[in-house]
Design an enzyme around this catalytic site. Structure first.
Site, PDB file in Angstrom:
ATOM      1  N   PRO A  89      -3.866   8.688  -4.434  1.00 55.49           N
ATOM      2  CA  PRO A  89      -4.470   8.398  -3.126  1.00 55.49           C
ATOM      3  C   PRO A  89      -3.445   7.890  -2.109  1.00 55.49           C
ATOM      4  CG  PRO A  89      -5.707   7.354  -4.903  1.00 55.49           C
ATOM      5  CD  PRO A  89      -4.429   7.844  -5.499  1.00 55.49           C
ATOM      6  N   GLU A 116      -5.041   2.200 -13.134  1.00 50.23           N
ATOM      7  CA  GLU A 116      -4.922   1.781 -11.730  1.00 50.23           C
ATOM      8  C   GLU A 116      -3.758   2.483 -11.057  1.00 50.23           C
ATOM      9  OE1 GLU A 116      -8.059   0.288 -12.584  1.00 50.23           O
ATOM     10  OE2 GLU A 116      -7.375  -0.032 -10.527  1.00 50.23           O
ATOM     11  N   ARG A 154      -3.586  30.760  -5.955  1.00 56.84           N
ATOM     12  CA  ARG A 154      -4.267  31.797  -5.169  1.00 56.84           C
ATOM     13  C   ARG A 154      -3.321  32.495  -4.207  1.00 56.84           C
ATOM     14  NH1 ARG A 154      -9.554  31.777  -4.633  1.00 56.84           N
ATOM     15  NH2 ARG A 154      -9.407  32.535  -2.498  1.00 56.84           N
TER      16      ARG A 154
END
Ligand SMILES: c1cc(-c2cnc[nH]2)ccn1
Length: 246
Positions: A89, A116, A154
């Site tokens: 994150p 964590e 892709r």
């Protein structure tokens, strides 16, 4: 293109990667995928990969050593130059532009954290780039690894047939995709837009582009702001706005 994934849950990543488009890419040899589990490099008999955080606080932190040994083993397993990427994150937000750049690399080593997070020194010492798939916390980096893996694969030559590559076009152009329809022609009284059954491929192309532009304007003005629209696109978007406010 080769992918090495460092994860405590290799089966999770391996099985998910082997479905659909990405699974076929692996079968066709367009993509090589190899999994590396830090637990296999934990020196103690309990195969410890995490420990309590200095400074206290909840949860556990992944130790440098088993992770670093797994990353180094992966690196040594091929001479292909590799970028080592940590999904977290705290990374920059992954966008299609980043995916396009990463798809040009011969090899990516993708590191999935758990707990964590990982000891900061692992990131400083071993990680080239840190990327996030969005501003939310997951139970681990594996799903983020799979998102990056899917988006990159892709784009590789030979992976998408012509039919699928059309979907790429709108996203590649920085726009949201247009609406799609298939049989039956009427659902709860809702008909398929007439133009899509007209056989007029020029009109259909313009309709789809107009819908993509309009949707992007309505739902993601931030994406639209990044684009230099050409004359046709500006005209179609004005048409959409006019109809929207009519
Ligand atoms: C990438 C990774 C993560 C994540 C890793 N571990 C917990 N969350 C969240 C978003 N993008």
């Amino acid at each position: 293109m080769r992918f090495d994934v460092v994860t405590l849950f290799p089966e999770m990543v391996d099985s998910a990667a082997r479905y659909g488009v990405t699974g076929r890419a692996i079968e066709q040899g367009i993509v090589d995928l190899k999994l590396w589990n830090p637990r296999d490099w934990a020196p103690d008999r309990h195969r410890t990969v995490d420990d309590r955080p200095y400074g206290g606080g909840p949860g556990m932190v992944m130790k440098v050593e088993p992770l670093r040994s797994a990353i180094r083993a992966a690196r040594a397993d091929s001479d292909l130059p590799a970028k080592t990427i940590y999904l977290s994150p705290q990374g920059g937000l992954l966008t299609q532009d980043v995916v396009v750049r990463l798809a040009r690399c011969p090899r990516l080593i993708l590191v999935a954290g758990r707990y964590e997070g990982v000891d900061e020194r692992l990131i400083e010492l071993e990680i080239d780039e840190e990327w996030s798939i969005g501003d939310y916390v997951l139970s681990g980096g594996e799903l983020a690894v799979l998102v990056m893996f899917d988006a990159v694969v892709r784009l590789l030559p030979g992976v998408l047939g012509h039919a699928d590559s059309a979907v790429q076009d709108s996203h590649m152009a920085g726009l949201l995709d247009c609406p799609h329809y298939t049989r039956p022609e009427v659902v709860d009284g809702r008909r398929v837009p007439q133009v899509l059954q007209s056989g007029d491929h020029g009109a259909i192309r313009r309709w789809r582009l107009k819908q993509s532009l309009g949707r992007t304007w309505l739902r993601r003005p931030d994406l639209l702001a990044k684009l230099e629209l050409d004359a046709e696109q500006r005209s179609l978007l004005e048409e959409f706005k006019h109809e929207f406010y009519a």
